[in-house]
Each structure stands twice: as C-alpha cells, then as structure tokens.
Design a protein around this motif. Structure first.
Motif, PDB file in Angstrom:
ATOM      1  N   ALA A 146       0.802  -1.233   0.000  1.00 44.87           N
ATOM      2  CA  ALA A 146       0.000   0.000   0.000  1.00 44.87           C
ATOM      3  C   ALA A 146       0.831   1.279   0.000  1.00 44.87           C
ATOM      4  CB  ALA A 146      -0.967   0.003   1.191  1.00 44.87           C
ATOM      5  N   LEU A 199      -6.852   1.707  -4.000  1.00 44.88           N
ATOM      6  CA  LEU A 199      -7.313   2.795  -4.867  1.00 44.88           C
ATOM      7  C   LEU A 199      -8.810   3.034  -4.688  1.00 44.88           C
ATOM      8  CD1 LEU A 199      -5.277   1.994  -8.105  1.00 44.88           C
ATOM      9  CD2 LEU A 199      -4.773   3.682  -6.340  1.00 44.88           C
ATOM     10  N   ARG A 258      -9.314   3.110   1.387  1.00 45.54           N
ATOM     11  CA  ARG A 258      -8.429   4.169   1.877  1.00 45.54           C
ATOM     12  C   ARG A 258      -8.996   4.826   3.127  1.00 45.54           C
ATOM     13  NH1 ARG A 258      -8.280   5.920  -3.075  1.00 45.54           N
ATOM     14  NH2 ARG A 258      -9.350   7.859  -2.575  1.00 45.54           N
ATOM     15  N   PHE A 282      -6.547   4.570   6.054  1.00 46.80           N
ATOM     16  CA  PHE A 282      -5.746   5.804   6.132  1.00 46.80           C
ATOM     17  C   PHE A 282      -6.399   6.886   6.988  1.00 46.80           C
ATOM     18  CE2 PHE A 282      -3.784   5.102   1.611  1.00 46.80           C
ATOM     19  CZ  PHE A 282      -3.122   3.987   2.093  1.00 46.80           C
ATOM     20  N   ARG A 283      -7.732   6.871   7.062  1.00 49.09           N
ATOM     21  CA  ARG A 283      -8.376   8.007   7.707  1.00 49.09           C
ATOM     22  C   ARG A 283      -9.302   7.644   8.854  1.00 49.09           C
ATOM     23  NH1 ARG A 283      -6.155  11.325   4.358  1.00 49.09           N
ATOM     24  NH2 ARG A 283      -5.954  10.171   2.438  1.00 49.09           N
TER      25      ARG A 283
END
Lengths: 369, 425
Positions: A31, A255, A260, A264-265
C-alpha cells in the motif's frame, strides 16, 4: 496488559513467484508506505497488546531490518516490547521451525515467562485492522477455548487457498478443511487465534511430545471436538497476500475510496517504520490519475491506476497503468508497464515494455530489458 | 565518570521572526514549515547529526510549544542519546535576577552550566533561520588547523548585494582583518552566516566579561570583543546553497526553488539526509481528473484538483475543480471545491471553503505593515477559516476564523487584512 501477541512471519509461498525471493511475505512492501506485517503489528499495538513476539525464519533479513525498533509501533521497551525470534540451535534442538506449532513450541519458554493470561497468534501476511479487545471480550463471554477470526467470502470466491471452517448455529467451529479442492462453504479462517496462555502451553507440550508440528492440523483440527473453538466473524476489510495475484489485488484495493478511508483516515492508524523521504515531486510531464504515490518519488510521465511506493524515479514519456511499483525502483524514459508488479530496487532501462494481465500479473524482478 | 564532548552545538531558536508576519504569530520562526514536510529547524539539526555533532542545546523562548512538540526527545534526528543528544533550553527562574533571554549571547551565557557539563573543547553557535547543508566537522577541522579563537562561517555573495550583509574582510589565509556591517562600499563580498565555532575557553571568558552588557549579542558585542582581545579570528568560506528565509518573499522564493526540474537544493540524495518528525503517514492519492505539475506534495495528501508550481505539506486535501498555483500550502490544510489560489502562503490546518478565490487583483500597499507585507503574496495564518465564495486580494494577511461579514461585498481588498485572533500581528 492482558494479552500477548505472537506473529508468525516465517512463511513463504511459491505462488508469490519471484516476489518472495528476497524476503518473507510478511516483509512485502504494501500500500505504498507500509510492509505487510505493519497491519498485524498495528492491530496489536492499537489493542493494548504491548508485548509482541515475531517469529521469523524464511529470508528474514529485510524483516529484521524493518523491526529494528519497537518505537515505530509504540510497543514499550520496559513494560512489554517487540521480540524477534529466529530459529536457533540449542543443546536440545538442531531443527528449523518445521511448522507453525513447532515454531511456537520452540519458543515455549517465552510463553512460560510471560504473565499475560491471553495470547493472540496472527499470521504476518494479512491486511486488516482488528480490535482485539473486542475479540477477547467475546472470547471470554462465550467461555471459548480458542477463538478463530474468520471472514465470509463472496459466494463465488475461490477459497481453495484458505482454511475453510464449518460453523454450528452458535458460531462454534465443527468442521475445518485446509485448502480444500472443492467445497460449498465460504467462511474462511484468517489465521488469527485467541487462546489462554496456559492452554496454549499445554497444547504445545502435547505437540512436542507427539512430534506434531502444525497449528491448524495438530491443534485446531484434532481438538475441535474436545475444545470449544469459536469463530469471530470479521466484518471489515481482510485480504491475504500469499499469491502474486492476491498481492496485486490487495494493493489495487487501496485505490478504492472506502478502503483508503478505513486504513488511512479511520482511527486507529496503521503504523510503520518512519523513513526520512522528501515529499513526492511532480515534474512537467507528470500526469497522475487514480494513483497512490509515496514520499521520495519523482514522476515525469503518465501514471494511471497504479501504486508508486517510496523513492521511485519515473522518467519522461512512460506509460504506466494498473501496476504496483515497489520502493527504490528506477524507470528510464519511454517505458511501458501494464499490469505489472515491479520488485523493489529494480532498474528498468529506457524503452522497456512489460505487460501482464489482471489474472496473471507480470512480475518485473531483476534487471529490466 | 566525566562526560566529555569535543564539540557541542547551541542552536538559537528563540526568535519570533516578525518579518514572516502572521506565519509566526503562533509559532517561533524555526518551527515554520518548509519544503512540504520539514520545519526550518530540521536543517541545522540534521546538519548537526550529519556532521557528527551529537550534543545540541536548543534555546527556545518565543512560542516554544510547536518546537518542543516537534523536537521531543530527538528521535527523528537520532538525538535521543544516553550521553548528550538534544536538550531544550528555555529561560528559567533563578534565585536572583531572573530574566528572559535578552540577546543571542545572553541566551548562551545563561546556559553556561549546560555547556560546562559536557566539558567541550569547542562550541558551535547556530541559528534556526536558514536552509542549507553544511559539514560543521570540516569547519571544525579548519578552526583547529588555523588555531583560531573564533571561526566565522561566511559565503561569497554578489558584490552588488554585499552592502546588505555583515561583511568579513580576511587575508589570503582566511584571517579576519576587519568587520563591516552593511557597508556602503564593501571591501569584501564574504557575508557572515551567523555560524560560529568558539574555542571553549574563549567563549566562556568573553561571555563572562560581557555579561553585564544589556541585550548581549554575538554580532554586536561578543565578536568585536574577541576580535579586539584575541585578534586571531578566521573565516571559513562556505560554497553551496544557503538561503535566509527571514522575509515572506525570501521564504516563498526558497520554497519555489525546490520545484525546479533540477533544484539548486537537492533533498533527494541519500547522502546528507534531512530528518524531520512526521510520524507514519499513508501515501498521497491523486484522483482521476487531478493534475500536478512542478509541484511537491507531502505524504497523506488527497488531491482532486489541479496543482501548478506549488509546495504542499502532508495531509493536505484539494477538492475537485480547485486550482492552486505558485503557492505554499502547509500541513493539514483543507481546500474545498472550485477554489482558486494564486501566490499564497497558507499555514497549517486552515480550512478554505468551496468557491473562494485567493490572490485575485493588483498589488496595493499593505494597510497592516508595509515592511512585512510588500509583495503579491496572500498570507494566511494557521487554523484560519475562509468562508465559501469570498474573494481575497493580493498582498493581504488573514488570521483566525473569518466569517462572511468580514468580507464587505464578499471581498478583501488588495493590501487589506483581517486579524481575528488575539495577538497575531
């Protein structure tokens, strides 16, 4: 401080083709900014598991390098810590780890010397986030002996590379089939187990005595009628990267906005060893679309649906599509790459062309043409 | 056991840097972001570790919170050491005469005890204001070879600019024969860089002798004192990239220099890495239909819009249809959809709502402070809020959570300003 973590990171798979020539699967760059084992380590760190042992064997150099310090995952140094166990020769043992149970059994002293009442055992090749405090609560509430984290796969998915479980109405595992040639079940084991430490020690002692070596075959399958083995269904994202195509697909999943968002968040974060790379640089000619780009990378051309890892250089006039470019790769001018996985530290000469298909990705390893 | 260090560094990081306007309203200048993911202090700190200087005292005074949090115990620079490492040195209360740091040399004087605890042979004095890579060890070698009491780093500047600098005049061996502060007719083009190596006994003696001088300063007091008393001051000529980022225009230009195809200052070399504290961040995402050209982007950014000739920090988001041009966007800034930004410096965690147009108009003299704001740049303080659809003129400054009512007819005129927060200037 109730749980101890063990990550089995010794594995390799022929189906990774050239990709695991250099390293264990757990050390695969993942990633853009991570390595596969970061997901297992972060889930533990974020679940208050402060003492974690990583058991390595196959090609462990790059994994050991990655695990240089416990501070990247916030494991303590005095209260807890990160331990790396390579196979060693002792007066009683001159063997490599002969299987997952043997790997644990050879480190039984570590288990005996700890005080945490529970153990989480995880594979190092899974991509997921799990809150083990919740799994443990459920484990205790059900009075389970072993809890296996499981995932329902889509009805039409090929599960032949996984362990497939059969559950009764209460979620207890009544059947276990390892890598079945054909099956109508679609719940698979993620290779993550929660077990009481004392019980694990006694099961391992039995394995030592009987010279049993495999955790799934010699513990889970043998004990499924004696012990209460429950499944904990994971609802969130999970992927195993033990084939080249699975590795490619799991990377491409990042993607997708929801993947994500989750990794990631959404708290808690996935942690990794910090490397000191400058920001990514987009020179004139860069045309980057639906792609992830990591630090230290310099781009001079067209990149679409691709993951570009750290410290990559992409020259001008290239067309790069649907690919995974691992860290420290140099790509000369006017190259074409499509459905490729480019292994780290590769140097691809100007004008090279590599094409794979989504079903059979082209692995670019060693020098380019 | 006596701890003994050959050379320790003292890094002056207490200044506000008032010519950076609202950028230093809440943080000290050395903590201001630079180059996408760094802070200015990362450069001298990285130079220290890369030069083998593993004991660094960082003197803080003005707004130290961000600096303290950034430096921590020095892990990113490998300065978490058993013996030495990084130590933050704020002013402290004494049983008599408690005082702030009143000048650069006064600040060092007040930390005599810290320096003495390492029994150094040499002390390196640095400031946290410049962007450069320099091997202090090489400078030390020269210092030892010339048997100087003080060595001053200097670099050649174009003759026509020499009158803007403190100039050192030296003979062919590098021995300093005169100092000239902003001379009209310079006799030399070697500008002092504010980097000094002192032999410890010289520094100690000079600091004690000058202790009573109000606002005791290296350039104004200590160097002239040593020059008069010891005479053997040498200069170490530095040839390389060195940028002062003390004004908004020089700060903007230095950042923009990094996006050149072959930048004068190369951050992409393995050798002489610049270290910083950012934690682990995901890669950046470039959406379909986005574009970036001649641009630097930090980790964790999500880009849906268009970027031209800009420097973006970590975790910035740029919404669809937005266009960012010739701008510096710091960490965590959120830019909505269809926003136009032209020649702006936008500090950390500011939010810009959809449709705002920033940097539109013609240059006009600043109504806030023409000495600070004297270019086309729009400067926006950290944690500010820009409401949807407003238009912001050139040479403007904004600080705080602005509301539509702050913009008469939806516009902040060229040269105007909106300062909402308490003590922003």
């Amino acid at each position: 401080m109730r749980t101890l973590g063990i990550i089995l990171a010794g594995g390799n798979s022929k189906r990774m083709r050239e990709l695991t020539k250099k390293r264990a699967i757990a050390a695969m760059p993942m990633a853009g900014s991570y390595r596969a084992i970061d997901f297992a380590l972060s889930s533990m760190a974020n679940s208050n598991i402060n003492r974690v042992a990583v058991i390595t064997q196959y090609s462990s150099r790059s994994l050991n390098e990655h695990l240089s310090s416990s501070k990247w995952w916030d494991f303590g140094r005095k209260q807890g810590g990160l331990f790396v166990f390579n196979p060693t020769i002792t007066p009683d043992n001159r063997e490599w780890y002969r299987g997952t149970a043997d790997a644990l059994a050879q480190n039984i002293n570590f288990l005996c010397d700890c005080h945490e009442p529970y153990v989480v055992i995880a594979a190092g090749d899974g991509i997921y986030k799990v809150d083990y405090t919740k799994v443990l609560e459920e484990h205790i509430a059900r009075d389970a002996d072993i809890t296996v984290i499981c995932k329902d796969m889509p009805k039409d998915a090929d599960v032949s590379r996984f362990g497939v479980v059969e559950l009764d109405v209460d979620g207890r595992i009544v059947g276990f089939d390892e890598k079945p040639a054909s099956t109508n079940l679609n719940t698979i084991s993620c290779g993550i187990y929660v077990i009481r430490r004392r019980l694990l020690i006694s099961l391992l002692e039995e394995c030592i005595e009987m010279e049993w070596t495999d955790f799934v075959r010699d513990i889970l399958m043998r004990q499924k009628n004696n012990k209460k083995i429950y499944a904990h269904k994971l609802e969130s994202y999970w992927a195993s990267i033990n084939t080249a195509e699975a590795y490619f697909a799991a990377n491409q999943d990042f993607l997708k906005p929801e993947v994500r968002e989750w990794f990631f968040r959404t708290e808690p974060e996935v942690m990794t060893k910090v490397e000191d790379n400058p920001p990514a640089k987009y020179n004139p000619g860069a045309k980057v679309s639906n792609s992830l780009v990591a630090g230290g990378t310099i781009i001079n051309s067209e990149v679409t649906n691709t993951l570009v890892f750290k410290n990559v250089f992409i020259g001008s006039g290239c067309i790069i599509r649907n690919s995974v470019i691992m860290n420290n790769v140099y790509i000369g001018d006017n190259c074409v790459l499509e459905n490729c996985v480019v292994d780290s530290r590769n140097r691809i000469e100007a004008g090279s062309v590599f094409r794979g298909t989504p079903d059979h990705v082209e692995i670019v390893s060693g020098k380019g043409k | 056991m006596v701890k003994k260090k050959k050379m320790i560094a003292m890094l002056l990081a207490g200044g506000q840097g008032s010519r950076l306007g609202v950028l230093t309203a809440k943080v000290a200048k050395p903590a201001v972001a630079f180059g996408g993911k760094y802070r200015i202090i990362d450069f001298p700190l990285s130079n220290c570790v890369n030069s083998g200087v593993d004991t660094v005292g960082v003197l803080t005074q003005y707004r130290p919170l961000r600096l303290n949090a950034h430096i921590g115990i020095g892990i990113p620079w490998d300065l978490d050491r058993r013996n030495g490492g990084v130590t933050i040195l704020p002013p402290y209360e004494k049983s008599t005469d408690s005082e702030w740091y009143t000048g650069t040399a006064n600040a060092i004087y007040q930390n005599m005890e810290f320096m003495e605890s390492y029994h150094p042979e040499y002390v390196l004095i640095l400031s946290g204001d410049h962007i450069y890579k320099m091997d202090y060890e090489e400078m030390l070698t020269e210092h030892i070879k010339s048997k100087a009491s003080v060595t001053i780093a200097s670099m050649p500047v174009p003759w026509e600019e020499a009158s803007r600098f403190g100039i050192v005049v030296a003979d062919e061996n590098g021995k300093i024969t005169a100092f000239e502060e902003k001379p009209e007719k310079p006799r030399s083009n070697l500008a002092s860089m504010g980097i000094y190596i002192f032999s410890w006994e010289v520094l100690k003696e000079a600091l004690i002798a000058q202790a009573e001088v109000p606002g005791c300063d290296f350039g104004k007091h200590i160097i002239p004192y040593c020059f008069a008393k010891y005479g053997n001051l040498y200069t170490y000529e530095f040839h390389g990239y060195w940028k002062d980022v003390g004004t908004l225009s020089s700060y903007w230009e230095a950042n923009m220099g990094l996006v050149d195809l072959v930048p004068e200052f190369n951050m992409y070399e393995e050798y002489w890495k610049i270290y910083t504290s950012v934690g682990s961040l995901p890669p950046q995402y470039m959406a379909p239909g986005s574009s970036a050209e001649s641009t630097l982007i930090g980790d964790g950014a999500e880009i849906y819009g268009h970027l031209v000739h800009s420097v973006l920090g970590c975790c910035v988001t740029v919404g669809e249809g937005s266009e960012v041009r010739d701008s510096i966007i710091m960490k965590g800034v959120k830019i909505g959809k269809n926003v136009k930004i032209n020649k702006a410096i936008i500090a950390e965690n500011t939010v810009i709502e959809d449709g705002a147009v920033i940097g539109e108009g013609e240059y006009a003299e600043s109504k806030l402070d023409p000495r600070v704001y004297n270019s086309d740049l729009v400067t926006i303080d950290e944690d500010s809020y820009i409401p949807a659809g407003v238009s912001i003129g050139k040479n403007t400054a904004i600080s705080g959570r602005t509301v539509p009512a702050d913009y008469p007819n939806g516009r902040l005129e060229d040269g105007g300003y909106i300062i909402k927060a308490g003590d922003a200037k």
